[in-house]
Design a protein around this motif. Structure first.
Motif, PDB file in Angstrom:
ATOM      1  N   MET A 215       0.684  -1.255  -0.060  1.00 57.11           N
ATOM      2  CA  MET A 215       0.042  -0.050   0.096  1.00 57.11           C
ATOM      3  C   MET A 215       0.970   1.262  -0.029  1.00 57.11           C
ATOM      4  O   MET A 215       0.656   2.143  -0.581  1.00 57.11           O
ATOM      5  CB  MET A 215      -0.803  -0.149   1.042  1.00 57.11           C
ATOM      6  CG  MET A 215      -2.038  -1.189   1.187  1.00 57.11           C
ATOM      7  SD  MET A 215      -2.992  -1.496   2.870  1.00 57.11           S
ATOM      8  CE  MET A 215      -3.809   0.106   2.710  1.00 57.11           C
ATOM      9  N   ARG A 216       1.812   1.188   0.714  1.00 59.58           N
ATOM     10  CA  ARG A 216       2.970   2.343   0.819  1.00 59.58           C
ATOM     11  C   ARG A 216       3.506   2.581  -0.627  1.00 59.58           C
ATOM     12  O   ARG A 216       3.666   3.627  -1.068  1.00 59.58           O
ATOM     13  CB  ARG A 216       3.901   2.046   1.973  1.00 59.58           C
ATOM     14  CG  ARG A 216       3.321   2.060   3.300  1.00 59.58           C
ATOM     15  CD  ARG A 216       4.396   2.252   4.239  1.00 59.58           C
ATOM     16  NE  ARG A 216       3.934   2.107   5.686  1.00 59.58           N
ATOM     17  CZ  ARG A 216       4.190   1.127   6.647  1.00 59.58           C
ATOM     18  NH1 ARG A 216       4.894   0.141   6.106  1.00 59.58           N
ATOM     19  NH2 ARG A 216       3.585   1.296   7.744  1.00 59.58           N
ATOM     20  N   TYR A 217       3.752   1.485  -1.159  1.00 58.64           N
ATOM     21  CA  TYR A 217       4.646   1.635  -2.553  1.00 58.64           C
ATOM     22  C   TYR A 217       3.567   2.041  -3.674  1.00 58.64           C
ATOM     23  O   TYR A 217       3.877   2.981  -4.583  1.00 58.64           O
ATOM     24  CB  TYR A 217       5.119   0.113  -3.012  1.00 58.64           C
ATOM     25  CG  TYR A 217       6.219  -0.371  -2.115  1.00 58.64           C
ATOM     26  CD1 TYR A 217       7.129   0.567  -1.422  1.00 58.64           C
ATOM     27  CD2 TYR A 217       6.449  -1.969  -2.027  1.00 58.64           C
ATOM     28  CE1 TYR A 217       8.201  -0.127  -0.613  1.00 58.64           C
ATOM     29  CE2 TYR A 217       7.357  -2.218  -1.033  1.00 58.64           C
ATOM     30  CZ  TYR A 217       8.229  -1.476  -0.293  1.00 58.64           C
ATOM     31  OH  TYR A 217       9.008  -1.885   0.446  1.00 58.64           O
ATOM     32  N   PHE A 218       2.302   1.576  -3.609  1.00 55.75           N
ATOM     33  CA  PHE A 218       1.319   1.860  -4.446  1.00 55.75           C
ATOM     34  C   PHE A 218       1.076   3.481  -4.355  1.00 55.75           C
ATOM     35  O   PHE A 218       0.847   4.219  -5.571  1.00 55.75           O
ATOM     36  CB  PHE A 218       0.055   1.113  -4.153  1.00 55.75           C
ATOM     37  CG  PHE A 218      -0.967   1.105  -5.154  1.00 55.75           C
ATOM     38  CD1 PHE A 218      -1.053   0.118  -6.269  1.00 55.75           C
ATOM     39  CD2 PHE A 218      -1.889   2.350  -5.530  1.00 55.75           C
ATOM     40  CE1 PHE A 218      -1.816   0.315  -7.291  1.00 55.75           C
ATOM     41  CE2 PHE A 218      -2.784   2.280  -6.525  1.00 55.75           C
ATOM     42  CZ  PHE A 218      -2.763   1.368  -7.327  1.00 55.75           C
ATOM     43  N   GLY A 219       0.867   4.105  -3.304  1.00 50.72           N
ATOM     44  CA  GLY A 219       0.478   5.605  -3.330  1.00 50.72           C
ATOM     45  C   GLY A 219      -0.862   5.638  -3.254  1.00 50.72           C
ATOM     46  O   GLY A 219      -1.685   4.916  -2.928  1.00 50.72           O
ATOM     47  N   PRO A 220      -1.228   6.869  -3.376  1.00 51.94           N
ATOM     48  CA  PRO A 220      -2.896   7.333  -3.099  1.00 51.94           C
ATOM     49  C   PRO A 220      -3.543   6.732  -4.182  1.00 51.94           C
ATOM     50  O   PRO A 220      -3.210   6.440  -4.997  1.00 51.94           O
ATOM     51  CB  PRO A 220      -2.867   8.873  -3.108  1.00 51.94           C
ATOM     52  CG  PRO A 220      -1.267   9.378  -2.967  1.00 51.94           C
ATOM     53  CD  PRO A 220      -0.579   8.201  -3.535  1.00 51.94           C
ATOM     54  N   LEU A 221      -4.596   6.455  -3.869  1.00 48.45           N
ATOM     55  CA  LEU A 221      -5.649   5.415  -4.857  1.00 48.45           C
ATOM     56  C   LEU A 221      -6.761   6.629  -5.313  1.00 48.45           C
ATOM     57  O   LEU A 221      -7.436   7.324  -4.816  1.00 48.45           O
ATOM     58  CB  LEU A 221      -6.702   4.436  -3.833  1.00 48.45           C
ATOM     59  CG  LEU A 221      -7.728   4.066  -4.873  1.00 48.45           C
ATOM     60  CD1 LEU A 221      -7.182   3.168  -6.168  1.00 48.45           C
ATOM     61  CD2 LEU A 221      -8.478   2.965  -3.970  1.00 48.45           C
TER      62      LEU A 221
END
Length: 230
Positions: A215-221
């Protein structure tokens, strides 16, 4: 005789397309009240247990849970058109090497299966899954697919949807889930009738930590709006 048979087949297919497309268009706006799996589970209980299912709008579902599910189940969800062909190839190569099957179903495919089809595997069901996946990707936004998915997916024994799961596992509304609680619910999705989000086993705990890192790697949704709906 043959002409009559072909005419009958054509009419059957035509009505199937009309009815299925109508249903997809209805569920573009209307909440899905019940799914085939819910009905099957209810019949299994002989009415001795309740089915927990509460529909909530996407705005009332924690963004952390939405992101946790994407990171856990389908990290290319926002990019693909319903099918992740790279993941399918990877799963095919993986399955050729060992006996344990590794799936590559996207969130869109799982939504199509959950809402419109029965759970047992067969070539017929898989073919219909492809058909309904194509339809919902064509007619719905990604945000709507996520909304329907999170309101229909099994998240525990007789527990369906994010709101019911949040109340069942953490005694709170899904809107108030923390990042780690959201990750815990996402972590049990591969087998929600066996795994527990709370208290979490050592395996679910490690999986939860992995999901939070993703989730941290993905960034804001951020969902993209289809051009025809802008």
């Amino acid at each position: 005789m043959m002409r009559r048979i072909f005419r009958c087949i054509f009419k059957t297919l035509l009505w199937f397309v009309i009815l299925s497309l109508s249903l997809v268009l209805i569920f573009k706006w209307v909440p899905v009240p019940i799914t085939p799996l819910m009905v099957m589970r209810y019949l299994e209980t002989n009415s001795q247990k309740s089915i927990y299912h509460d529909w909530v709008a996407i705005e009332d579902i924690s963004k952390d849970l939405q992101l946790a599910v994407i990171c856990s189940e389908d990290q290319n969800f926002l990019e693909h058109k319903g099918f992740d062909f790279a993941a399918i190839k990877k799963a095919f190569d993986y399955n050729k090497k060992g006996k344990r099957l590794k799936g590559a179903s996207t969130i869109s495919q799982q939504t199509a299966k959950n809402v419109f089809l029965w759970p047992q595997r067969s070539w017929l069901r898989k073919g219909l899954e492809v058909y309904f996946t194509f339809l919902i990707e064509l007619c719905w936004t990604k945000e709507r697919i996520m909304e329907v998915y999170l309101n229909s997916v099994e998240m525990g024994n007789y527990v369906y949807g994010a709101e019911a799961a949040s109340k069942f596992w953490f005694k709170k509304s899904v809107k108030k889930l923390t990042k780690y609680e959201a990750a815990a619910i996402a972590a049990i999705l591969p087998n929600p009738r066996v795994y527990k989000a709370n208290p979490a086993s050592e395996y679910i705990q490690s999986r939860k930590q992995w999901i939070v890192r993703q989730m941290r790697y993905f960034g804001p949704l951020e969902y993209r709006v289809k051009h025809d709906e802008q």
